[in-house]
Design an enzyme around this catalytic site. Structure first.
Site, PDB file in Angstrom:
ATOM      1  CB  ALA A   1      -2.300   5.343  -9.551  1.00 59.13           C
ATOM      2  N   PRO A   2      -1.109   2.637 -10.945  1.00 60.22           N
ATOM      3  CG  PRO A   2       0.727   1.614 -11.990  1.00 60.22           C
ATOM      4  CD  PRO A   2      -0.119   1.543 -10.739  1.00 60.22           C
TER       5      PRO A   2
ATOM      6  CE  LYS B   1      -4.965  -5.491  -9.532  1.00 57.04           C
ATOM      7  NZ  LYS B   1      -3.550  -5.078  -9.466  1.00 57.04           N
TER       8      LYS B   1
ATOM      9  NE  ARG C   1      -0.002   5.590  -6.354  1.00 58.73           N
ATOM     10  CZ  ARG C   1       0.389   4.435  -6.869  1.00 58.73           C
ATOM     11  NH1 ARG C   1       1.644   4.288  -7.277  1.00 58.73           N
ATOM     12  NH2 ARG C   1      -0.451   3.417  -6.977  1.00 58.73           N
TER      13      ARG C   1
ATOM     14  CG  ASP D   1      -4.913  -3.437  -6.637  1.00 60.71           C
ATOM     15  OD1 ASP D   1      -4.797  -4.519  -6.036  1.00 60.71           O
ATOM     16  OD2 ASP D   1      -3.964  -2.870  -7.219  1.00 60.71           O
TER      17      ASP D   1
ATOM     18  CB  CYS E   1       0.302  -6.897  -4.178  1.00 57.39           C
ATOM     19  SG  CYS E   1       0.806  -5.272  -3.583  1.00 57.39           S
TER      20      CYS E   1
END
Length: 443
Positions: A111-112, A115, A138, A178, A231
């Site tokens: 989510a969201p 990717k 989500r 991620d 991130c």
């Protein structure tokens, strides 16, 4: 305001000269905004030539920067799923996944959906994308974005990595992680990220990421590839995690790594690492299907659906739609799934493929997802609303459309500049609006 402890850690990590450039970047407003073309629905050149596009994303050929004062999220093209608005550096990890049409891919923390939808474009409608989000709210947003972009070969799950590792052991060609992280790369974009930061949270994230990596490794085939990304800037969540993982798993090796920095690259912060498992990847089409095959729906139950197709779709469109796919049923809801899609049994499934619609007594009601998947050339009747017209705003607001054209009575595909955007039902000089109430926009 950046936390003092964060600044101390980054100064020690970067050295004084680079640290000064790094901190200066945080004193500036966010400067770079981007979107990515949905190549399942339109050509890259169409998006590239939009008037507010300012340049290409260096690490993603379908990604483009757009002007800060533009509002592409409020345009009908967004509702038609022609692009996905995505932070520039967040486009990098999928570019390193080496997606090939026909792959079976897992997006573990999806989510969201930025990717996930990027992977789907690279799959070109082939293969299988299992996309998962542990948070149910989500996961619903993820499912809606998959619907908006007209993706048909994705299975949306709301599962834990632990359960997935039990169901899908040794199944996927590629896996994207991620990972949930401390979010240091989002400080400039999101003030709350800085307020919630702490060293303890960094360490807690690193521990959770290590567990996720271990579980993901069980689901990868020999010769397969994992791309791990965050991130955040912290070494504990990035290089340290990768180093420890490779030591725990000698059958894996690191083959590439990249950091994107706000003071060096036109985007926010991101880290990615490519891991490959020893062995040769064999994709012969005969691998097992976790949980067994989904049971196709009996043809007599599908009579209302086939009647809808006869009335609404052009000759040959149904065959094209059904190619190498099965219709499966959730209650009264029909979905179209690749024949090799895992069984829905024992999994928390939000979307097992393309949502076709619902059988209500002796009639079929098409779903919005089917409209976004189809093209005008697939249907007997379509009605186009220019993207700069008052009519498209009225349609997206849920209003009935008055028309002067002679359109066959019944279901018609509503389009904007030739791109599908939803369903309408024509009758007596009017098109009754079937744009979903939960998606309607007040302009």
């Amino acid at each position: 305001m950046l936390p003092d402890k964060f600044k101390e850690r980054m100064k020690q990590f970067l050295g004084e000269e680079e640290y000064n450039a790094f901190i200066t970047a945080f004193e500036e407003d966010r400067r770079y905004y981007a979107l990515r073309a949905n190549t399942l629905k339109c050509d890259v050149s169409f998006i590239k030539n939009l008037p507010y596009i300012t340049g290409n994303i260096p690490w993603e050929e379908t990604g483009f920067y757009y002007a800060e004062n533009a509002t592409p999220g409020k345009h009908p093209y967004h509702e038609a799923g022609l692009y996905y608005i995505q932070e520039p550096s967040a486009m990098a990890p999928v570019s390193y996944l080496n997606v090939q049409p026909g792959d079976k891919i897992l997006d573990l923390c999806a989510a969201p959906g930025g990717k996930t939808t990027q992977i789907a474009c690279k799959l070109k409608g082939q293969g299988l994308l299992v996309t998962n989000e542990i948070n149910k709210d989500r996961a619903k947003i993820l499912s809606l974005n998959i619907e908006r972009l007209g993706i048909a070969n994705a299975m949306v799950l709301n599962e834990t990595p632990q359960h997935l590792s039990e169901v899908f052991e040794g199944y996927f060609d590629k896996i994207l992680i991620d990972a949930p992280c401390s979010g240091e790369g989002m400080f400039r974009k999101n003030d709350n990220a800085a307020d919630e930061w702490s060293v303890d949270n960094v360490l807690a994230c690193a521990k959770r990421q290590a567990e996720i990596l271990d579980l993901a490794s069980k689901m990868l085939l020999p010769g397969g590839r994992i791309v791990y990304s965050t991130c955040t800037f912290s070494k504990e969540e990035n290089e340290d995690n990768i180093y420890a993982f490779v030591n725990r798993h000698p059958d894996f090796k690191e083959v590439d790594r990249r950091r994107l920095w706000p003071h060096k690259d036109h985007g926010e912060g991101h880290f990615l690492c490519v891991l490959e498992r020893d062995g040769e990847l064999v994709n012969d089409g005969n691998r097992y299907i976790p949980g067994g095959k989904n049971v196709p729906v009996k043809k007599d139950v599908l009579k209302p659906f086939y009647a809808f197709c006869d009335e609404t779709l052009k000759k040959g469109a149904l065959e094209k739609l059904m190619e190498s796919k099965n219709i499966i049923m959730f209650g009264k809801q029909l979905f179209l799934a690749p024949t090799f899609m895992p069984s829905v049994n024992g999994l928390k499934v939000l979307r097992p493929g393309l949502h076709l619609g619902e059988i209500i007594k002796d009639r079929f009601e098409p779903n919005h997802a089917l409209a976004l998947f189809l093209r005008p050339e697939d249907v007997n009747a379509s009605f186009d609303l220019p993207s700069d017209s008052a009519d498209i705003k009225a349609y997206l607001n849920g209003q009935t459309l008055r028309i002067t054209e002679d359109i066959k009575k019944g279901w018609c595909l509503v389009t904007t500049d030739g791109y599908s955007i939803g369903w309408g039902k024509a009758s007596g000089g009017m098109i009754k609006n079937h744009y979903p109430k939960g998606l309607r926009i007040n302009y």
